[in-house]
Write a protein that holds these residues in place. Sequence first.
Motif, PDB file in Angstrom:
ATOM      1  N   ALA A 208       1.281  -0.912  -0.098  1.00 47.41           N
ATOM      2  CA  ALA A 208       0.216  -0.247   0.301  1.00 47.41           C
ATOM      3  C   ALA A 208       1.418   1.235  -0.690  1.00 47.41           C
ATOM      4  N   TRP A 209       2.291   1.116   0.818  1.00 49.06           N
ATOM      5  CA  TRP A 209       3.253   2.363  -0.413  1.00 49.06           C
ATOM      6  C   TRP A 209       2.842   2.210  -1.301  1.00 49.06           C
ATOM      7  N   GLN A 210       2.932   3.677  -1.647  1.00 51.61           N
ATOM      8  CA  GLN A 210       3.004   4.653  -2.933  1.00 51.61           C
ATOM      9  C   GLN A 210       4.598   5.827  -2.752  1.00 51.61           C
ATOM     10  N   VAL A 211       5.099   5.572  -4.182  1.00 45.02           N
ATOM     11  CA  VAL A 211       5.777   6.312  -4.332  1.00 45.02           C
ATOM     12  C   VAL A 211       5.532   8.009  -4.903  1.00 45.02           C
ATOM     13  N   ALA A 212       5.506   8.564  -3.388  1.00 47.39           N
ATOM     14  CA  ALA A 212       5.116  10.349  -3.625  1.00 47.39           C
ATOM     15  C   ALA A 212       5.634  11.158  -5.060  1.00 47.39           C
ATOM     16  N   GLN A 213       7.628  10.485  -4.911  1.00 50.31           N
ATOM     17  CA  GLN A 213       8.063  11.535  -5.283  1.00 50.31           C
ATOM     18  C   GLN A 213       9.925  10.712  -5.221  1.00 50.31           C
ATOM     19  N   GLY A 214      10.114  11.531  -6.243  1.00 50.72           N
ATOM     20  CA  GLY A 214      11.673  10.273  -6.698  1.00 50.72           C
ATOM     21  C   GLY A 214      11.747   9.241  -7.482  1.00 50.72           C
ATOM     22  N   GLN A 215      13.002   9.539  -8.132  1.00 51.33           N
ATOM     23  CA  GLN A 215      13.102   7.761  -8.523  1.00 51.33           C
ATOM     24  C   GLN A 215      12.393   6.591  -7.654  1.00 51.33           C
ATOM     25  N   ALA A 216      11.712   5.953  -8.393  1.00 50.64           N
ATOM     26  CA  ALA A 216      11.952   4.444  -7.175  1.00 50.64           C
ATOM     27  C   ALA A 216      10.076   3.934  -7.479  1.00 50.64           C
ATOM     28  N   ARG A 217      10.425   3.002  -7.398  1.00 49.80           N
ATOM     29  CA  ARG A 217       9.233   1.979  -7.865  1.00 49.80           C
ATOM     30  C   ARG A 217       9.402   0.463  -6.864  1.00 49.80           C
ATOM     31  N   PHE A 218       8.312  -0.382  -6.996  1.00 52.76           N
ATOM     32  CA  PHE A 218       8.291  -1.513  -6.336  1.00 52.76           C
ATOM     33  C   PHE A 218       8.241  -2.834  -7.012  1.00 52.76           C
ATOM     34  N   ALA A 219       9.057  -3.840  -6.912  1.00 53.02           N
ATOM     35  CA  ALA A 219       9.459  -4.809  -7.514  1.00 53.02           C
ATOM     36  C   ALA A 219       8.118  -5.949  -6.304  1.00 53.02           C
ATOM     37  N   ALA A 220       7.736  -6.765  -7.631  1.00 60.37           N
ATOM     38  CA  ALA A 220       6.623  -7.764  -6.949  1.00 60.37           C
ATOM     39  C   ALA A 220       7.432  -8.344  -5.663  1.00 60.37           C
ATOM     40  N   ALA A 221       6.699  -8.426  -4.520  1.00 60.84           N
ATOM     41  CA  ALA A 221       6.748  -8.744  -3.551  1.00 60.84           C
ATOM     42  C   ALA A 221       6.824 -11.018  -3.713  1.00 60.84           C
ATOM     43  N   ARG A 222       8.353 -11.327  -2.415  1.00 60.94           N
ATOM     44  CA  ARG A 222       8.893 -12.086  -3.401  1.00 60.94           C
ATOM     45  C   ARG A 222       9.540 -12.181  -1.651  1.00 60.94           C
ATOM     46  N   GLU A 223       9.278 -14.242  -1.347  1.00 62.70           N
ATOM     47  CA  GLU A 223      10.314 -14.692  -0.762  1.00 62.70           C
ATOM     48  C   GLU A 223      11.400 -13.700  -0.100  1.00 62.70           C
ATOM     49  N   VAL A 224      12.375 -12.755   1.077  1.00 70.08           N
ATOM     50  CA  VAL A 224      13.402 -12.116   1.499  1.00 70.08           C
ATOM     51  C   VAL A 224      13.840 -12.059   2.344  1.00 70.08           C
TER      52      VAL A 224
END
Length: 483
Positions: A208-224
């Motif tokens: 649910a976190w959204q990138v509001a500013q800057g160069q960023a993106r979320f990858a697909a959720a995986r086991e970390v």
Amino acid sequence: MRVVESEIKRRQRRRERVRKAGIHLVLLVGCVLFAFPFVWLVTTSFKDEREISVFPPRWVPRVPHYSARSPFVDPGWYEEMKRPATMEPAVWRDQREVIARALDEGLQRACARYAAVLPEPALTRDAAWQTALRNGMWEEIARILPDAVASDPERLPRFIAASIDAERLRKVSTGISRLLAVGELTLRDARNDRIAHHDQGAAAGASAWQVAQGQARFAAAREVEGERAPALHYDLSAAPVVLERVLVTDARAAAETPLGIDSITLSLRTDASWHRVFLDLETAEGVYRSEEPFWLERSTWRNLEWRFVRPEDRTVPVVVLRRDPTARSGVITPGRVRLRLRLERSSPLLVAYAKYSLNYRRALLYIPFWRFVANSTYLVILNILGQVLACSLVAYAFARLRFYGREVLFAVLLATMMLPGQVTMIPVFLIFKALGWYDTLRPLWVGSWFGSAFFIFLLRQFFLTIPQDLEDAAKIDGCSFFG
């Protein structure tokens, strides 16, 4: 004769210079030897946990690998391939290329077979990935390399291929991989109970976190590393990255904290980039900002915790949120909370400072150091003033004034020095408790203003050595007893 005397003098001067040079050399060698423990102490204070426990020990602390982008590969996490202690130098020179080739072939097969334990493809495509993976795998295999295999060029490649398994591949790839993953968000009240909440306009969860500013993106959720979460790919070289999340909580407003929230905890898989994380909280009542940053100092899962009041337990790293009276909140509806997580880039110089000062900052966090310094300074000043004023007046009276029973009183004063402290400890404590001074600093300084038998004795003996004529001359000039 003069020639012989001058030659003798030259030889004497030469021997004297050699003797002085030898003495200085011995002193210099002694200084270097005795400085080793101090140098080791200082350099060790700049190291992290892994550098302290490594063997053989390293004198110079490692400089952190700097990257403004994530994920990235840390090529210096494992050192370059070194000769193991069980292998002869000649064999190492002849077999080094064979070992490197066997490691590359074995790692290529293992990566295809155990792809599930590898990190994201963005890391495995990095140019430094293969070299760092090879160095790490050789360090793991060299620890278990038998003497017989180390000296046998035919068995060595087969042993390397058999030793590259899923567990070692996971350990090495995790060690050289640096990625930032955002985990679970938890809100708690003053009773440490979870506050129910849901994301406005989005499904609950870390995504649910959204990138509001800057160069960023979320990858697909995986086991970390045992926790399923999305990785954040960011680039801080141009501007900070701001993540935003709007929550609707079921909490009720409290007088001390907004909406009854006592703590905010975010599970974060940090990437050891040493960049900084700030949190801003917006509610209908106002805007709250973090006093100081969290540093992305490790490559592991961490719980970042923010509170509105610093807890008594200082062993847990907590950042305090303070209200910003100059900021206006964009949240109007009561019960809504906007969280803004800001990632700011640290310069290479700031990264080095943050790494080398980490242990000192932790020590200052665990104890209220500056409060202790203030208390010590306060007590020292009051004790010095009290002892100087009280002891000097009493000692002058015993040394110069003539009154009935002076010698008897001085003997009684000296007799008090013979009482063990263990005898007077409990009665003195009961007196201070009856006065209401329990758990205060007053017992530590008030007694000094009534003098000390030992210091009075020393000052009296000193005053007796001052000529009486000197005081008589001062009295003629108008000086009083106190003067």
